[in-house]
Structure formats: C-alpha cells, structure tokens
Scaffold this motif. Sequence first.
Motif, PDB file in Angstrom:
ATOM      1  N   GLU A   1       5.089   9.180   2.080  1.00 51.70           N
ATOM      2  CA  GLU A   1       6.199   8.777   2.129  1.00 51.70           C
ATOM      3  C   GLU A   1       6.522   8.843   3.506  1.00 51.70           C
ATOM      4  N   THR A   2       7.315   7.751   3.971  1.00 50.60           N
ATOM      5  CA  THR A   2       7.873   7.765   5.618  1.00 50.60           C
ATOM      6  C   THR A   2       8.933   8.952   5.604  1.00 50.60           C
ATOM      7  N   GLU A   3       9.385   9.118   6.936  1.00 46.66           N
ATOM      8  CA  GLU A   3      10.559  10.113   7.254  1.00 46.66           C
ATOM      9  C   GLU A   3      11.645   9.209   6.484  1.00 46.66           C
ATOM     10  N   GLU A   4      11.972   8.006   6.423  1.00 49.03           N
ATOM     11  CA  GLU A   4      13.208   7.377   5.869  1.00 49.03           C
ATOM     12  C   GLU A   4      13.070   7.791   4.286  1.00 49.03           C
TER      13      GLU A   4
ATOM     14  N   ILE B   1      34.429   5.989  18.483  1.00 47.99           N
ATOM     15  CA  ILE B   1      34.031   4.927  17.522  1.00 47.99           C
ATOM     16  C   ILE B   1      34.835   5.458  16.160  1.00 47.99           C
ATOM     17  N   GLY B   2      35.160   6.474  16.135  1.00 47.15           N
ATOM     18  CA  GLY B   2      36.074   6.937  14.925  1.00 47.15           C
ATOM     19  C   GLY B   2      37.353   6.515  15.024  1.00 47.15           C
TER      20      GLY B   2
ATOM     21  N   ARG C   1      30.142  -1.983  10.255  1.00 48.42           N
ATOM     22  CA  ARG C   1      29.089  -0.916   9.957  1.00 48.42           C
ATOM     23  C   ARG C   1      28.482  -0.171  11.050  1.00 48.42           C
ATOM     24  N   VAL C   2      28.696   1.131  11.143  1.00 48.41           N
ATOM     25  CA  VAL C   2      28.107   1.884  12.447  1.00 48.41           C
ATOM     26  C   VAL C   2      26.828   2.322  12.341  1.00 48.41           C
ATOM     27  N   TYR C   3      25.887   2.041  13.551  1.00 48.55           N
ATOM     28  CA  TYR C   3      24.695   2.609  13.414  1.00 48.55           C
ATOM     29  C   TYR C   3      24.443   3.733  14.496  1.00 48.55           C
ATOM     30  N   ALA C   4      23.983   4.957  14.169  1.00 46.72           N
ATOM     31  CA  ALA C   4      23.679   5.813  15.076  1.00 46.72           C
ATOM     32  C   ALA C   4      22.174   5.458  15.678  1.00 46.72           C
TER      33      ALA C   4
ATOM     34  N   HIS D   1      23.660  12.305   4.611  1.00 47.45           N
ATOM     35  CA  HIS D   1      24.873  11.124   4.639  1.00 47.45           C
ATOM     36  C   HIS D   1      25.836  10.816   3.473  1.00 47.45           C
TER      37      HIS D   1
ATOM     38  N   ILE E   1      37.635   2.607  14.445  1.00 49.78           N
ATOM     39  CA  ILE E   1      37.312   1.908  13.154  1.00 49.78           C
ATOM     40  C   ILE E   1      38.436   2.133  12.374  1.00 49.78           C
TER      41      ILE E   1
ATOM     42  N   GLU F   1       9.046   6.442  12.531  1.00 53.41           N
ATOM     43  CA  GLU F   1       7.928   6.027  12.535  1.00 53.41           C
ATOM     44  C   GLU F   1       7.523   4.420  12.452  1.00 53.41           C
TER      45      GLU F   1
ATOM     46  N   GLY G   1      31.119   9.415  19.877  1.00 55.26           N
ATOM     47  CA  GLY G   1      31.633   9.510  18.306  1.00 55.26           C
ATOM     48  C   GLY G   1      32.947   9.363  18.057  1.00 55.26           C
TER      49      GLY G   1
ATOM     50  N   PRO H   1      31.732   8.807  12.438  1.00 58.30           N
ATOM     51  CA  PRO H   1      31.352   7.477  11.659  1.00 58.30           C
ATOM     52  C   PRO H   1      29.948   7.334  11.678  1.00 58.30           C
ATOM     53  N   ARG H   2      29.058   8.110  12.232  1.00 54.25           N
ATOM     54  CA  ARG H   2      27.786   7.801  12.381  1.00 54.25           C
ATOM     55  C   ARG H   2      26.926   8.469  10.748  1.00 54.25           C
TER      56      ARG H   2
ATOM     57  N   ARG I   1      -4.300  -4.947   1.742  1.00 54.95           N
ATOM     58  CA  ARG I   1      -3.208  -3.912   2.111  1.00 54.95           C
ATOM     59  C   ARG I   1      -2.787  -4.070   3.747  1.00 54.95           C
TER      60      ARG I   1
ATOM     61  N   ALA J   1       0.944  -1.131  -0.125  1.00 54.35           N
ATOM     62  CA  ALA J   1       0.038   0.058   0.160  1.00 54.35           C
ATOM     63  C   ALA J   1       0.950   1.156   0.078  1.00 54.35           C
TER      64      ALA J   1
ATOM     65  N   LYS K   1       1.538   4.694   0.741  1.00 50.34           N
ATOM     66  CA  LYS K   1       0.790   6.007   1.274  1.00 50.34           C
ATOM     67  C   LYS K   1       1.540   6.919   1.025  1.00 50.34           C
TER      68      LYS K   1
ATOM     69  N   TYR L   1      25.457  17.681   6.734  1.00 51.88           N
ATOM     70  CA  TYR L   1      24.317  16.890   7.503  1.00 51.88           C
ATOM     71  C   TYR L   1      23.306  18.138   7.634  1.00 51.88           C
ATOM     72  N   ARG L   2      23.736  19.213   8.133  1.00 46.95           N
ATOM     73  CA  ARG L   2      22.802  20.161   8.501  1.00 46.95           C
ATOM     74  C   ARG L   2      21.764  20.739   7.097  1.00 46.95           C
TER      75      ARG L   2
ATOM     76  N   TYR M   1      28.729   8.316   7.699  1.00 44.84           N
ATOM     77  CA  TYR M   1      29.024   7.591   6.376  1.00 44.84           C
ATOM     78  C   TYR M   1      29.111   6.134   6.583  1.00 44.84           C
ATOM     79  N   VAL M   2      28.911   5.639   5.423  1.00 46.35           N
ATOM     80  CA  VAL M   2      28.940   3.948   5.131  1.00 46.35           C
ATOM     81  C   VAL M   2      29.843   3.556   4.219  1.00 46.35           C
TER      82      VAL M   2
END
Lengths: 506, 506
Positions: free
Chosen positions: A77-80, B57-58, B70-73, A364, B61, B79, B54, A331-332, B332, A73, A75, A300-301, A334-335
Amino acid sequence: MLEKLDLTKKMGKEEYKEKMEHLEKSLGKLQRRCKELNIPVMIAFEGFGAAGKGLQIGKLIQALDPRGFRVYAVKSETEEEKLHPFLWRFWTKLPEKGRIAIYDTSWYTRVLKDRFDKKVKKPELADAYESILSFEDQLTEDGMVIIKLFLAIDKKEQKKRFDRLLASRDTAWRVTKGDLRRNEKFDKYQEMNEEMLARTDTEKAPWHIVEAVDRRFATVKIYSIVEEMLARQIEKVEGSLADDRAGRDEGPGTDAAETKELMESILGKVDLSLSCGREEYERELKVLQNRIRELHGELYRRRIPVVLGFEGWDAGGKGGAIKRLTAKMDPRGYVVHPTASPNAVERQYHYLWRFWKDMPKAGHITIFDRTWYGRVMVERIEGFCTKSEWRRAYREINDMERTLTREGVIVLKFWMQIDKDEQERRFRERQENPEKQWKITEEDWRNREKWDQYEVAVNEMLIRTSTANAPWIVVEGNDKYYARLKVLRTVVEAIEERIKTGGKRA
Amino acid sequence: MLEKLDLTKKMGKEEYKEKMEHLEKSLGKLQRRCKELNIPVMIAFEGFGAAGKGLQIGKLIQALDPRGFRVYAVKSETEEEKLHPFLWRFWTKLPEKGRIAIYDTSWYTRVLKDRFDKKVKKPELADAYESILSFEDQLTEDGMVIIKLFLAIDKKEQKKRFDRLLASRDTAWRVTKGDLRRNEKFDKYQEMNEEMLARTDTEKAPWHIVEAVDRRFATVKIYSIVEEMLARQIEKVEGSLADDRAGRDEGPGTDAAETKELMESILGKVDLSLSCGREEYERELKVLQNRIRELHGELYRRRIPVVLGFEGWDAGGKGGAIKRLTAKMDPRGYVVHPTASPNAVERQYHYLWRFWKDMPKAGHITIFDRTWYGRVMVERIEGFCTKSEWRRAYREINDMERTLTREGVIVLKFWMQIDKDEQERRFRERQENPEKQWKITEEDWRNREKWDQYEVAVNEMLIRTSTANAPWIVVEGNDKYYARLKVLRTVVEAIEERIKTGGKRA
C-alpha cells in the motif's frame, strides 16, 4: 484443494496454436459485446510467486483492445492507501461500465501476503473476509463480472523458477525476500491460500484454479475461463434486456399496510417543539465550536477518520448546521462534499463508487451534504433504480458503513427533521429575500408535493440502517438554534467517546 | 520588497465588523456568479510560517458556499507525487470550472521550502520558475482566476508566535523543525521569497502582499483582494459573452498563401514507397520486441518515465503499431490511454488536464492513442475551439512537453502517414471483413472528406511542435511492416540513447 491438483497437465505446440486462434478472436468479440452492453469486468490474478501471473496477463491482453482494459499491479500500500480502509484502493480502481480491469494480485492480498507477514492479526482476519465478500457481492449484484484466477505451482517448481531468475543480474531483482520466505514456508502459505479459496468461492464470484506449470496449458485454460464467464454474463444481460422490452412490472414499492405503519413510526414521534433561546444558543455554540477545534487536532494526532452524513427535508437546515459545525475547524483537515445527481462519469460506476472515492483519510473529517442514502430516497421515489435495487441497498449501505467503522472510522448520520408547515415558511422566506432567492428552485416545490412518499421512504431508511456503529441522529429541526446545537453536541460526544475508549477501532 | 512593508497596520473591531458584513455578502454573491459563468478560481496562500495562513483560510471560507470550494494542504510530496513531474500534483488538483480551490502553500513550495532545504539545486531552479510561469500562463489564458496572496510578518513576530505555540502541549506539534530553521535563517529565507515575488509577479497572476501581524487587518485585506479579482474576471467574461452575441468574426484559420505552402511542406515529402518483406519483418520484429522487454526492465530500475504519443490518419496503423510495441512488455509497467472526445467531467477543465492526470510515474510507459494534439487538429477543423485558442496551443503544448522532458521524461510523438488511396483501400477492407467491420464508422468517411484541411493542420503542427527533446517521428505507413519496425526501432534507440547518456534528465 490445492494438494490434489494434477500439475503435470501439458499442452503441445500444435494444439495450443489451434485453440488460441479461435480463443483470441472470440475474446476480442466478447470484449466488444461487453462494451456495447456496458458490462464491467474485473479479472483478479492470484496464486503462488513465480507461477507466471505477469506472463499470463501479458498473454491475455494480446487478445484485447488496449482501449478497453487497464492492468493494475497491486504492491504494498502507498502512504495514501494506508490511511484509508483497505478496500478503498480497489473501489478507486474499479473498471467503468464496459471496461476490463486486470489485477496482478488483488484485494485478496489482505488475507494472504498481509496475513503471512502478520500485518493482519487474527481478529481482523474475519472482518477482512467479511468485507471482501460484501465487496464482491455488491459489485456482482450491480452487474460486474468478477473472474478470480488462482495460478498454482508446487514448492519444488517455485524454487526452480526462483533459482533461474536469481541466476541472472537482469532478472534477480524480480525475486523479493518475501518470495523466498513464502517458498521456505510453502506449506503454511499454501494452507492460508486454501482457506482463502474455501471461504470466498461464491456462486457469483467463483475461484478458478489454473495448473500453471505448463505455460501453454495455463494460457489456454485462462482464455477459456474468461471466454465462458463473459459469454455467460452477456447472455444474462441480453436476456434481461429482452424482459425489459416485454415490460416487467415490479409492482408498487411498498404495500399499503406497510406504508401506514411506516408513516406513523419514527418521524411521527419527533418532538418538533424543542427549542432554544438566542442567548443560550450563542453561549453554547461558542463553547462547542471551541471544543470541536480542539478535538479536531486530537483526531489528527490519533489518526482517526470521521464521516458525517447530512440528510433531511429541503430547507431542513443542513447547510446552516454544516456551517456552524465547521466554523472553527482547521480547513486543512475537513472537506464538505455536496452530493448532486451523479454526473456522466459517476453513472459509469456502482452507485457507491463516488462516495468510496471521497472517504476521508485517517485523521480527516469528511462531511457529505446529502449522501449515498439518495439511493433509498430520491432514486426510489423517482424510479431511478428498480425496486430490487433499492431494497438491496439497505444491506449494501449497512455493509459499507460496517466496513468503515470496523477499520476505525467514526460514522454519524444526521436527519434534519422539520414539518411541512415549517418547510413552507422557509421556502417563502427564501423567495422573498433577494439574498436567499438562489437557494430555492421550482424543483424544491415539486419535491414538496411528494412529501408523503418521502416520509414512508425516510422512515423505512431510518429503521433499516440505523446501527450501533453508524447511528442515525434525528434532529428536531423546527428551531434552528436547537437543531444546530444538537448536531454539534452529538459530534463532540461521539469523538470524546472514541478518544476515551482509546484505540482506532469501534 | 518585503523589507519596506509597514507591518504596524491595524484595524479596530468596529471597523472590522462593518467592513466584513459587506464583504461576506459580496463574496458569496461573486462565488455564485462565478459558478454561473463557469469561472474556475485558484487562491494560493504563501508567506512566512505562523503568519496565519490556516486561520485566514478559515476566515475566508466562512463567506463561501461549502459546496463550491475545496482546500488543499500542500505538504511534502507523497511517494506517488515524487514519481511525477512536480506540477503533476497541482494539475490533478485544479478546480473544475465554476469552483474554487484554495491552497495552503502552493506550487511555489518548489522555489521556497524545497530550495531552502536544498531539495532543488541551482540548475533546476530556473527550470522550476519557467514551469511555474507557463503553468499559470496556460491556466489564466483558459479563464482561470489565480489569486496569489503572500502573508508577511517579520522575524521577531514569527519567533514570538512560535514560542507561544511551543508553550502548550496542544499546539507545540504544529511547529516543525523546518519552521525553526527558517526562523533562524530568516534573512536568507526572506531573500528567496523576495526573489520569488519579483520573478513571478505577472500581469495575469499578480502577487498581493498582505501585512499579517494584525489579524483583522489581514482578513479584510484578503477579502478585498479576492473580491476585486473575482469581480474583474466576471466583468471580463460578461463582456466577452456580449461580444459573442454581437457575432465576432475571427476570419479563416489560415490564409490561402500559407495554406499552399503548408500543404507542400512536410507530409508531401514523405517517401511512402518504403517497404519491408515479410521474412525480414518477422525476424527483426522479434529482435526488437525482445530488446524492448529488456529495456522496459532497465527503465523501471532507473526510474525513467516514457510518454509515447500516436497520431495519424484514420486507418494509418496506430493500433497495429501499438500492439506490436507492447506485445512483450510487462503489462504492469505500461498503460495505453485511448483519447476520445472529452467527457462531461473533462470538459470542466483545461484541455491539457486529462493528459496531465495520466502522465506516467517514474519507470513506467504511457502510450497515448491520439493525444493533446487533437487541439490543433480536430478541434481546430471542427471549430470546437477558437482560432486564438488553437494558435496558442502550439506554445502551450511545447511548454508542457518541455516541462516533462526537463524532469526526465522521454517524450516521442509518432505521426502515422499514409496517402489517400491507401486509406480508401484500408477502409474498404475493413468494411468487407466481418472481423474488422467494427473498426469503421460513418464518421471515418466524413473525416476523409476533410483530408486537405487536415493536411494543412498536420503540417503546421509538425513544424511548430517538433522539438529536439520531444520530436515528431513521421512514419511512412503505406507498408505496415515497414511502419511498425520504424516505430519499434525509434523507441529502442531513444531509450538506449538515454541510458547511455545516463542521468534522469534530458
């Protein structure tokens, strides 16, 4: 187009029952055959509110094995999703080979509801249409069946249906304010839909209009369309399998004259004598790394996404450059995605799927260590894809990168160039140093034997896919210091340039 | 615990350089060895704001191959995440075998920030702790290394660091209102952290406190902890590989006396003569399907998620029951997930990972056609997991289901029971009917030969994993009409019960 529809079409209960009995069985069989042949299928339901999309999807899936389809479904868009290019949410919802995905409204929302709600402005509209067309083009070229259904009712019928839903507490919540607004301005919204139908009715992914006032008539029509589209693709695939068995020969990838010209073109002119002293290197490296850290915060900003692709000869210095580039980054933010041969799941999708999936969200940085260009290098040379596939890939890749840059992504691609002697020196060094032995394998030596073939492929790739918005940067790599500084400097300049010109878009 | 820390610990530049040179190389090697041995690693960074998570972590790595981590913030839930049990976002972010995932704040946010912000109330707190402990327990049992680092500074140092950040326009945005609130009530927040450390400092996943005022000291300590934890697991895995080669014998899965008792237990007492006439069936089916449609809307509005698991003998009627159950549901709002043998990617994770990933979001129904119980049936019988693994699975599965139901998910599990004669009849019917031939394979006949073994396993499973919150419903399946109605009726009653008792929680 929609004006002249005959919405009075009807079907009696008897005729419906009789037709459906055949159609249900037929669809079940076709689904199983698609699974056997690894054919992926997308079915998009578009049309006016309350035309019965949900109900018709419910009818359609009755005939299908629930283990082989998925309903989405679509709908708001989510934030992501909002933080990604708009097609990202559909790339990540593609059906695997052999499976069916059904969309209750689709990627067309962008040029319909979003346009109606003025979320998409005039200049973005043309881009959106172009992106949609290239999306469908790429997928159908890859063997996807795209079935696009447009369920039509008129303004009066829609009003009647909304009123009926609104009359009961149990169903009133299904009618949104947006639905009512689009009913009020039905003519205007219909016009947008007609424009959409006209602009995107392609040979490979045609629109099918379904008169949806009478539900039985609509169900039978939808079943028949799906039946025909699946049967057609099955026939086509079976045909090409037969051709394969008969042993087609596509001929050599590149002809001899072309080869010579390509070998002398870009890579041949790279000045590999460029170098840089250690002191200068260390001094400038520090300055650039600090600058990158600042700019990373700025990105980022401002919510600017960045894609950096690294390609190059084995031992060309990709890893070292990436390491210096990211040394002081948060590190938060970039990947690094290493790209190996596609795994079993990835092979079930279009070759660009695994890269689309990992595209950065706004703000990012995503670094690909080897990229989608594998299609026109290793896959071309090792014969993992056909000649027509890798030839087509230049356009597909350009399309993808344009889709990204148009929505504000900074895209840079680095080719780490060294010469054959330098490669041998580095291979030997790796072999002799116990700390580095893990970096060198038999395969590296084997690939080295195909140097000339790669050189042709790389030159052609650089020529065909370097664009103003997503340029290739050829990095003179014999001297590691020089190469690393060039990479960092290029990244700094590109980000500064974007920030200076403001705005999100390229 | 945190009160008595010596935060004055320091390290000079020289000592730092010397130690780091060794540590960086060592960590790189250990990472490669973990990759070879398929050891997955999670590194969680917790601690007070501005303690330098942060930055550390930097630093960490720098020693790692970027292709392997992989780093997760971990920020506020999206949502999508809010609509799932809180551990869902971490289950979906597990490292594959051989890879490292680093978390900048972690699953502990639930009992720290969320608790401080009163997003988690007192009664939920105990549940959250229990869920966290069973999460870590399940993963470490499966070979995951979990390294939990707590970076400590005191209130004054924190204030100083915040002030420094706030002084510059470029860094001020990094300090949030929440940071300042937690600094103001530092003692209270510290107390929550101490409680957390005390309650979750387990043998398999211990906490490591890092004095983080002096950055060099902290970096070296973190490196040393990671080094030790990786080395320890590598040694353990190497040891057990050696045991394997020596040929351990775990003995038979179940002893003879137990077997007899289990065979006579639950399945033996099922009354398979229960049946239902066609007319009654069709009448009641219609009523139940309409009721399910209504309730489905109600679930959606109340944001109640539902998980329905179907297990049973081959040809036991799972598919038919699912089809009737979903016939009038809004497509749905539900998904059917068929469960086949795990694919190459799925095999890289804990066996519950692929089910966690697909758990429904609030308001949706997920139907699993075969489930996580494969672990204690087919995997047990075919020897795809060890005896200790499937024995442990009962508790792990109970834990998972409790985690779900505690957060408001309705969980029902159906066992479709038929007898051996009925199965043979259905197999033959499938073979003779060209429309159904695709449903029957050689493997079905092979599995049938293991009927008795399965009977033992199923009985044990039903006994050990039927709970008040997530009950098993054994469905008398020789008569398909009777069976389908029982499934639908059970679903209706469970949803009605939940709605009657209101609230989201079980």
